[in-house]
Design a protein around this motif. Structure first.
Motif, PDB file in Angstrom:
ATOM      1  N   ILE A 165       0.849  -1.208   0.000  1.00  0.00           N
ATOM      2  CA  ILE A 165       0.000   0.000   0.000  1.00  0.00           C
ATOM      3  C   ILE A 165       0.882   1.256   0.000  1.00  0.00           C
ATOM      4  N   ARG A 166       1.901   1.227   0.851  1.00  0.00           N
ATOM      5  CA  ARG A 166       2.778   2.416   0.950  1.00  0.00           C
ATOM      6  C   ARG A 166       3.556   2.653  -0.344  1.00  0.00           C
ATOM      7  N   PHE A 173     -17.415   4.768  -6.449  1.00  0.00           N
ATOM      8  CA  PHE A 173     -18.533   3.999  -5.895  1.00  0.00           C
ATOM      9  C   PHE A 173     -19.832   4.799  -5.960  1.00  0.00           C
ATOM     10  N   VAL A 186      -0.647  -1.267  -4.280  1.00  0.00           N
ATOM     11  CA  VAL A 186      -2.090  -1.476  -4.036  1.00  0.00           C
ATOM     12  C   VAL A 186      -2.688  -0.115  -3.702  1.00  0.00           C
ATOM     13  N   ALA A 187      -3.685   0.300  -4.475  1.00  0.00           N
ATOM     14  CA  ALA A 187      -4.269   1.640  -4.240  1.00  0.00           C
ATOM     15  C   ALA A 187      -5.766   1.536  -3.998  1.00  0.00           C
ATOM     16  N   MET A 188      -6.236   2.506  -3.213  1.00  0.00           N
ATOM     17  CA  MET A 188      -7.651   2.573  -2.878  1.00  0.00           C
ATOM     18  C   MET A 188      -8.430   3.163  -4.064  1.00  0.00           C
ATOM     19  N   THR A 189      -9.559   2.552  -4.398  1.00  0.00           N
ATOM     20  CA  THR A 189     -10.404   3.139  -5.440  1.00  0.00           C
ATOM     21  C   THR A 189     -11.146   4.333  -4.822  1.00  0.00           C
ATOM     22  N   ARG A 239     -13.720   7.215  -3.578  1.00  0.00           N
ATOM     23  CA  ARG A 239     -15.139   7.144  -3.211  1.00  0.00           C
ATOM     24  C   ARG A 239     -16.033   7.562  -4.386  1.00  0.00           C
TER      25      ARG A 239
END
Lengths: 185, 247
Positions: free
Chosen positions: B12-13, B25, B17-20, B22
């Motif tokens: 993540i750092r 959604f 891996v990245a956050m989609t 908001r």
């Protein structure tokens, strides 16, 4: 450390949504063993389970902004795990998920609130003997209720089926389990 | 020491891996709702159009003509539109399963509820509002595909089909002479006369209450310019039964 233990999963998920990466580590700690246990029993094999669990957490982090913090976190992450396990079973060709006709109409919901600890222990003993030979859809519902301590409404959210369908599937799963064990003897 | 946690946090750092966001959604839910709402409108419109088509062609009148009329109604019913509607409702229930309320309701109940709702709204739209008549009148100026729908809505019965919207010219016992305008596609075209014979003591095909000049809808077996009717209804009566006549 104390804060970590008293904070709810939903509160921690909110922190992750706000960009707190370390908070995600707490969720990994809380759910890694549970998801590995669920996956191992549902997929009914040990190999690849670590990969499946890792994929579940990667997917959970990627989609965490889609989590509605007014709902419970546990069914949400188990839903991701359910999808990952179903995909693994499909890939291995060891199961055919057929259409569930029980989801077509409503069924009476019977969840025994007085199910004692002893009943649960007895059921787990039966499950240890007959779980492997059961259809995946019956195996999963028994695992979620008797090993993961999920209530019917949580199972309904994980499997995205009406609660009445959970009830009738549980009844059929228990009957199938008893039949399996009877045939074995 | 937790290897999985450390590996995940490391990924993540490092940005592996990245956050989609908001917004994705939110946009997904808005798109789902918009598509669902669009399907609801189309489904209601199709039901509404089925009722309009049955009304404007007089096919719903066949329901009052006994078993033979029922048979003819089944033959003339626009089944392809109903099949299209059921398919759309199937798609809608599948989309609604993305929402909690959608999967909490058993599939059959959800489908039946959606079909019943669309059926009721479609009926109310056709019988309670002048929408279809207005659209039909201005069909040449409507955009496709709606214009095409309304242009093909009225199908004049052809000669030999046994059905006719006719004007009574003479009444002689149980025989009617009527003006047949079927092949002309409406009033003002080529006109010929047609003889209608009525079976004795048939409550669906009787001359009682009819007079010269009445516009009637007839269904029967046609042969050599004679229709042996199994059902007759005055157009005004069918309007008063199914919809108030337009002035």
């Amino acid at each position: 450390m104390h804060v970590e233990q008293t904070e709810s999963d939903e509160e921690i998920a909110c922190r992750v949504q706000g960009g707190d990466i370390d908070a995600f580590g707490i969720l990994v700690d809380r759910y890694e063993q549970k998801l590995a246990r669920y996956g191992r029993r549902f997929v009914a094999r040990d190999e690849d389970i670590q990969d499946i669990v890792q994929d579940v957490f990667v997917s959970a982090y990627q989609n965490i902004q889609g989590f509605d913090a007014t709902l419970r976190f546990s069914p949400w992450i188990y839903r991701i795990a359910h999808n990952a396990c179903v995909n693994a079973l499909r890939k291995s060709g060891r199961t055919a998920f057929s259409y569930d006709f029980d989801a077509l109409v409503s069924h009476h919901v019977y969840e025994d609130p007085a199910e004692s600890e002893r009943d649960v222990k007895d059921m787990r003993l039966l499950l240890d003997r007959g779980l492997d030979k059961m259809q995946a859809k019956y195996r999963e519902i028994l695992i979620l209720h008797y090993y993961e301590d999920m209530q019917y409404r949580d199972i309904a959210d994980i499997l995205q089926i009406p609660i009445g369908t959970v009830s009738i599937r549980m009844k059929r799963a228990k009957e199938a389990l008893r039949e399996n064990i009877k045939n074995e003897l | 020491m937790n290897n999985l946690r450390d590996k995940l946090l490391g990924d993540i750092r490092s940005g592996k891996v990245a956050m989609t966001p908001r917004a994705y959604f939110v946009a997904k839910i808005v798109a789902l709702l918009a598509v669902s709402l669009g399907i609801v409108f189309v489904t209601i419109f199709i039901f509404n159009f089925i009722f309009f088509s049955l009304r404007i062609n007089g096919h719903e009148t066949l329901l009052g003509f006994g078993p033979r009329g029922m048979q003819a109604f089944v033959y003339f019913f626009p089944w392809y539109l109903l099949v299209l509607d059921v398919a759309l409702v199937g798609l809608l229930q599948w989309l609604l399963r993305n929402f909690r309320l959608g999967y909490q309701i058993p599939v059959l109940y959800l489908v039946a509820g959606l079909l019943l709702g669309a059926f009721a709204f479609g009926f109310a739209l056709d019988r309670g509002t002048p929408l279809n008549d207005v659209l039909h009148e201005g069909r040449e100026h409507l955009p496709r595909p709606i214009g095409g729908f309304y242009e093909g809505a009225q199908r004049s019965p052809t000669a030999g089909s046994g059905m006719c919207h006719c004007v009574i010219l003479a009444i002689d016992g149980s025989t009617l002479t009527v003006r047949d305008t079927r092949d002309s596609g409406g009033e003002g075209g080529d006109v010929s006369t047609l003889r209608i014979t009525l079976p004795p003591n048939d409550r669906h095909a009787t001359t009682s209450g009819l007079k010269v000049g009445d516009v009637i809808f007839i269904a029967g077996d046609e042969s050599e310019g004679v229709i042996e009717a199994f059902g007759i209804r005055r157009e005004d009566d069918s309007h008063s039964f199914f919809k108030p006549a337009r002035q």
